[in-house]
Design an enzyme around this catalytic site. Sequence first.
Site, PDB file in Angstrom:
ATOM      1  NE  ARG A  75      -3.483   2.378   2.649  1.00 31.67           N
ATOM      2  CZ  ARG A  75      -3.294   3.295   3.601  1.00 31.67           C
ATOM      3  NH1 ARG A  75      -2.412   3.085   4.555  1.00 31.67           N
ATOM      4  NH2 ARG A  75      -3.996   4.401   3.614  1.00 31.67           N
ATOM      5  CG  HIS A 135      -1.044   9.036   3.212  1.00 31.83           C
ATOM      6  ND1 HIS A 135      -1.250   7.698   3.452  1.00 31.83           N
ATOM      7  CD2 HIS A 135      -0.656   9.542   4.404  1.00 31.83           C
ATOM      8  CE1 HIS A 135      -0.974   7.407   4.726  1.00 31.83           C
ATOM      9  NE2 HIS A 135      -0.610   8.518   5.327  1.00 31.83           N
ATOM     10  CD  GLU A 180      -5.128   7.756   9.554  1.00 33.53           C
ATOM     11  OE1 GLU A 180      -4.694   8.822  10.039  1.00 33.53           O
ATOM     12  OE2 GLU A 180      -4.762   6.640   9.977  1.00 33.53           O
ATOM     13  CG  ASN A 306      -5.317   3.572   8.357  1.00 31.81           C
ATOM     14  OD1 ASN A 306      -5.406   2.578   7.633  1.00 31.81           O
ATOM     15  ND2 ASN A 306      -4.852   4.728   7.924  1.00 31.81           N
ATOM     16  CE1 TYR A 308      -0.302   2.708  13.352  1.00 30.77           C
ATOM     17  CE2 TYR A 308      -2.204   3.919  12.563  1.00 30.77           C
ATOM     18  CZ  TYR A 308      -0.970   3.350  12.332  1.00 30.77           C
ATOM     19  OH  TYR A 308      -0.399   3.417  11.085  1.00 30.77           O
ATOM     20  CD  GLU A 368      -1.805   3.990   7.944  1.00 32.27           C
ATOM     21  OE1 GLU A 368      -1.590   4.454   9.089  1.00 32.27           O
ATOM     22  OE2 GLU A 368      -1.894   4.693   6.929  1.00 32.27           O
TER      23      GLU A 368
HETATM   24  C1  FCB Z   1      -1.478   7.263  10.516  1.00 28.42           C
HETATM   25  C2  FCB Z   1      -1.015   7.715   9.151  1.00 28.42           C
HETATM   26  C3  FCB Z   1       0.324   7.191   8.744  1.00 28.42           C
HETATM   27  C4  FCB Z   1       1.292   7.074   9.890  1.00 28.42           C
HETATM   28  C5  FCB Z   1       0.661   6.419  11.086  1.00 28.42           C
HETATM   29  C6  FCB Z   1       1.570   6.238  12.268  1.00 28.42           C
HETATM   30  O1  FCB Z   1      -2.347   8.223  11.045  1.00 28.42           O
HETATM   31  O2  FCB Z   1      -1.951   7.339   8.175  1.00 28.42           O
HETATM   32  O3  FCB Z   1       0.782   7.995   7.707  1.00 28.42           O
HETATM   33  O4  FCB Z   1       1.858   8.289  10.164  1.00 28.42           O
HETATM   34  O5  FCB Z   1      -0.479   7.129  11.481  1.00 28.42           O
END
Ligand code: FCB
Length: 463
Positions: A75, A135, A180, A306, A308, A368
């Site tokens: 990607r 992006h 995002e 995405n 985290y 992500e």
């Molecule tokens: C996300 C982004 C990516 C990267 C990660 C850690 O928000 O899409 O570009 O910076 O965080």
Amino acid sequence: MLQFPNGFLWGAGTSAYQIEGAWNEGGKGESIWDRFVHRPGNVLNNDTGDFACDHYHRMPQDVALMKKLGLQSYRFSISWPRVLPEGRGPSIISGRGPSTSSGRGAVNPKGLDFYDRLVDSLLEVDIVPNVTLNHWDLPQALQDAGGWPNRDNADWFVEYARVVFDRLGDRVALWSTHNEPWVAAFLGYAMGVHAPGIRDYAQAYQAVHHLLLSHGKTVQLFRQGGYRGEIGIVLNLEHFQPAGDREADLAACERVSQEFANLFLDPLFKGHYPEMLFDWIGSHQPDVQAGDLGLINQPIDFLGINHYRTELVAYDPDGALLKAKTTPFSASGWGQTEMGWGIDPPGLPAELLNVKENYGNPKMYITENGCAFPDTPDNTGFVVDEKRIDYLRAHIQAAFEAIESGVNLQGYYAWSLMDNFELAMGYGPRFGLVRVDYKTGQRIPKQSARWYSEVIAQNGVDE
Ligand code: FCB
């Protein structure tokens, strides 16, 4: 061993500004990130993406590395100003807007050639290209005309998309319009910590609407053009929980969740904006014209997610427009990453299940997921990054659990293929499976890269 379904797609991701470098080479125009990092008082220790990972010059070696790691998909994003230095493409909609010194609509052939070679290099080694059009590196010329809060920007994005589709639309399997959009709009136009560094909630909400509008128009163009492949959009769906039982905390958590998730999912899948959030933001509501929501509510082929971290949300009278304050939440024993993000693997299936239950269980990819830790290389540059392996393993296990619960999840992309320029942070946090020596540009796969290669080879992860 938790065995994933046949055909599950394993990959890793990057983005143009974070890895390419060559910010003013090969005919590329200036992006809002170039302008943002070059202005006096750069808050990123004077780090810039000028050189980054030098991927623009090392692309063939990078593709060879992906192959060596066994990636099935890659990607990446296309730099809009590398393709259209002044932002505008050959006009298909209206003649309004910035006219450029080089002539409105000038395509930079070298820029387009670069992505053409990248796609061909991937296909030659059987790696599926997964391409993001935006992006966040908007051409500066378009920001000078108002950027995403300017409604015309949506049409200029469609012009750009058409140039790219016309060149690559016969070979790319997976397209995303935006990465995002919450971040592009709120960090860029409300909090000012991302380019273009503006602090105005009204502009941010207007940017959201135009990002979504441009998405809908681009999906429409994609269908009409009969290009190959599938198209979707990538949202950042972090997990939020109320910090306590107080009514005020519950309501604050609802507002934050609505701004991150419903603000995008509702118009995309249901054709309306979230009412409660819109009542709350009052005069900051965007201008929405008749027919816009119908355009945004186009069927998409997949949703990229995405994810985290998990955050706790409390009511805070000083907490900006939403009157909310977030703090990291970690599942017991997990702690935080170097970014100060709370590690909470169950947050991932919670978000996937929300999409399944409330938005019709579309085909989903985790586009992500990953973490930054202070890696310590040995004297050969090798990094034993057990914490990263633990993080990835737990989230892949959590993704498996979501599939078992019926979530239509078709793939997983680790962030990131290699250490890179973390937007708003610079080169401090390292998210890569592969270490990059920023002095020499040398790439050295970490322990986590070896581990991930095995996951891919087995199409499964340890229990
Ligand atoms: C996300 C982004 C990516 C990267 C990660 C850690 O928000 O899409 O570009 O910076 O965080």
